[in-house]
Design an enzyme around this catalytic site. Structure first.
Site, PDB file in Angstrom:
ATOM      1  N   SER A  41     -35.200 -35.025  29.732  1.00 64.74           N
ATOM      2  CA  SER A  41     -34.169 -34.050  30.065  1.00 64.74           C
ATOM      3  C   SER A  41     -33.136 -34.561  31.060  1.00 64.74           C
ATOM      4  O   SER A  41     -32.001 -34.103  31.048  1.00 64.74           O
ATOM      5  CB  SER A  41     -34.814 -32.766  30.595  1.00 64.74           C
ATOM      6  OG  SER A  41     -35.639 -33.031  31.708  1.00 64.74           O
ATOM      7  N   HIS A  83     -34.663 -30.890  24.264  1.00 70.60           N
ATOM      8  CA  HIS A  83     -33.300 -31.427  24.156  1.00 70.60           C
ATOM      9  C   HIS A  83     -33.044 -32.174  22.852  1.00 70.60           C
ATOM     10  O   HIS A  83     -31.957 -32.722  22.666  1.00 70.60           O
ATOM     11  CB  HIS A  83     -33.001 -32.339  25.344  1.00 70.60           C
ATOM     12  CG  HIS A  83     -33.079 -31.610  26.646  1.00 70.60           C
ATOM     13  ND1 HIS A  83     -32.012 -30.911  27.164  1.00 70.60           N
ATOM     14  CD2 HIS A  83     -34.113 -31.425  27.500  1.00 70.60           C
ATOM     15  CE1 HIS A  83     -32.386 -30.351  28.308  1.00 70.60           C
ATOM     16  NE2 HIS A  83     -33.646 -30.640  28.530  1.00 70.60           N
ATOM     17  N   LYS A 109     -31.256 -23.857  24.606  1.00 69.91           N
ATOM     18  CA  LYS A 109     -30.387 -25.030  24.679  1.00 69.91           C
ATOM     19  C   LYS A 109     -29.540 -25.120  23.414  1.00 69.91           C
ATOM     20  O   LYS A 109     -28.637 -24.314  23.240  1.00 69.91           O
ATOM     21  CB  LYS A 109     -31.241 -26.251  24.998  1.00 69.91           C
ATOM     22  CG  LYS A 109     -31.719 -26.139  26.453  1.00 69.91           C
ATOM     23  CD  LYS A 109     -32.831 -27.021  26.862  1.00 69.91           C
ATOM     24  CE  LYS A 109     -33.187 -26.710  28.328  1.00 69.91           C
ATOM     25  NZ  LYS A 109     -34.514 -27.112  28.703  1.00 69.91           N
TER      26      LYS A 109
HETATM   27  C1  LIG Z   1     -35.329 -26.667  29.787  1.00 73.81           C
HETATM   28  C2  LIG Z   1     -36.660 -27.274  29.547  1.00 73.81           C
HETATM   29  C3  LIG Z   1     -37.811 -26.490  29.510  1.00 73.81           C
HETATM   30  C4  LIG Z   1     -37.795 -25.045  29.918  1.00 73.81           C
HETATM   31  O1  LIG Z   1     -37.320 -24.246  28.909  1.00 73.81           O
HETATM   32  P1  LIG Z   1     -36.814 -22.785  29.279  1.00 73.81           P
HETATM   33  O2  LIG Z   1     -36.793 -22.055  27.999  1.00 73.81           O
HETATM   34  O3  LIG Z   1     -35.480 -22.951  29.908  1.00 73.81           O
HETATM   35  O4  LIG Z   1     -37.817 -22.224  30.252  1.00 73.81           O
HETATM   36  C5  LIG Z   1     -38.992 -27.072  29.144  1.00 73.81           C
HETATM   37  N1  LIG Z   1     -39.056 -28.385  28.859  1.00 73.81           N
HETATM   38  C6  LIG Z   1     -37.986 -29.193  28.934  1.00 73.81           C
HETATM   39  C7  LIG Z   1     -38.134 -30.632  28.601  1.00 73.81           C
HETATM   40  C8  LIG Z   1     -36.753 -28.657  29.288  1.00 73.81           C
HETATM   41  O5  LIG Z   1     -35.689 -29.441  29.398  1.00 73.81           O
END
Ligand SMILES: *Cc1c(COP(=O)(O)O)cnc(C)c1O
Length: 386
Positions: free
Chosen positions: A179, A207, A239
């Site tokens: 990330s 991602h 995302k």
């Molecule tokens: C953003 C993210 C999460 C968390 O997801 P949310 O739905 O925002 O709680 C989990 N794992 C990774 C790798 C992330 O980048």
């Protein structure tokens, strides 16, 4: 009479001195490549809305129709009376999309990671985590109370050594696309290794979904890996999907096991059905509109080429996450501030989100950025970092 428990001022001052103080910016209006914050319009290079779906008219219309049909709230947990036909249809569509037998919705990715890891491991087991894993994967490992082992970033030999000495059941846990770095886990080799050692493999592709693979199927589509090879697959919906929520995809038995045991699934309210309806539309758009991924890749290539010409230090990433390593937290903050003054929103990422001494600008691209915006960012980076 002062209560020392509430005496936070010293700690806050220390964070400020170390360049680690965090502040929120208030955004007025929808997400997009241009956002309104503090009364100013900024070009946004820090959102995870990689495909530009968060403010897409069809996604918004689906959300509104969802509210009309299901109301605002879901009323209870999935296991009580909160599991709507919208949630159920989305789960079936996500299973088909990922080529897995079933999918299970969670309210957030953070909760999915906490719930899945702690449901599958106990005290006498071992969890093996990449050093650069997302905080939620690390926290899930800690919550499980399993023996906690971190291996060097994307290092198959180190993982092999640690798997060989693992006690109890072993679960290998990794980001798919990292990330804060944008690089990929060496997934084919990890899948082989996990199989050889009879270990579980959990990949969180928060991602990668929407961005990688011809159909947006993420890292498992990129490497053409099946459910047998990557049996526990996690995705988030906030995302590239542009909405909210998360899911786990895998075998029928895995999903049934999680419904019984994942505490962050059992003991929480189901996300609003309208959010699930919006996600069904974004899932359709994400698969059908391949031009979004193509446009994103064009912009990423353009940026990397321009950055190389300017001598900027890029990381080993071909995804939408293109960090520029700065090192010092204060300097990263200063660079972010200068960019803001020039009309660009680029966030500085500091410890503990990244390892000490590796503060960076985390630049992210979206399908609806223009080439002109990318060029303008490159110019600004040249001015700010030289
Ligand atoms: C953003 C993210 C999460 C968390 O997801 P949310 O739905 O925002 O709680 C989990 N794992 C990774 C790798 C992330 O980048």
């Amino acid at each position: 009479m002062a209560n020392a428990f509430y005496d936070f001022a010293g700690q806050l001052r220390q964070l400020e001195q170390d360049g680690l103080y965090r502040r929120r910016r208030v955004v007025d209006g929808p997400q997009g490549v241009s956002v309104n914050t503090d009364g100013r319009e900024l070009i946004n290079f820090c959102s995870n809305d990689y495909l530009g779906l968060a403010n897409h008219p069809q996604v918004i219309a689906a959300f509104k129709a969802g509210v009309d049909r299901y109301g605002a709230g879901s009323g209870s947990a999935h296991l009580i009376c909160g599991h709507s036909s919208a949630h159920h249809a989305l789960e079936e569509e996500l299973a088909a999309f990922t080529g897995r037998e079933r999918a299970l919705l969670f309210s957030t990715g953070y909760m999915a990671n906490l719930g899945v890891i702690s449901a599958l491991l106990g005290r006498s087991d071992t969890v093996l985590e990449d050093r650069l894993n997302h905080a939620s994967l690390l926290d899930g490992g800690l919550l499980s109370r399993a023996r906690f082992q971190r291996y060097r970033h994307a290092d198959i030999e180190d993982l092999r050594a640690k798997l060989s000495s693992a006690v109890g059941k072993a679960l290998v846990v990794s980001d798919g696309v990292f990330s804060m770095d944008g690089d990929l886990a060496p997934l084919p080799a990890m899948a082989d290794l996990a199989e050889q050692h009879h270990a579980g493999l959990l990949i969180d592709d928060a991602h990668g979904f929407g961005v990688l693979g011809k159909n947006g199927g993420g890292i498992v589509e990129h490497f053409a890996l099946t459910q047998d090879e990557v049996p526990i697959l996690i995705g988030t919906l906030g995302k590239a999907f542009g909405t909210f929520g998360a899911f786990v995809a895998g075998s029928e038995d895995l999903i049934e096991m999680l419904i019984q045991k994942a505490r962050s699934y059992v003991f929480t309210t189901a996300l609003p059905a309208a959010a699930a309806e919006a996600t069904r539309t974004s899932l359709r758009l994400l698969q059908a509109e391949t031009w979004r991924r193509e446009q994103l890749q064009n912009l990423i290539r353009r940026f990397r080429q321009g950055a190389r010409q300017q001598g900027l230090q890029l990381m080993d990433s071909f995804t939408a996450i293109q960090p520029i390593l700065i090192g010092d937290s204060g300097q990263a903050m200063a660079a972010s501030r200068c960019l803001r003054e020039q009309g660009f929103w680029v966030s500085a990422i500091r410890p503990p989100t990244v390892p000490a001494g590796s503060a960076r600008l985390r630049i992210t691209f979206a399908a609806d950025h223009t080439e002109q915006q990318v060029d303008a960012l490159l110019d600004a980076l040249g001015r700010v970092l030289s």
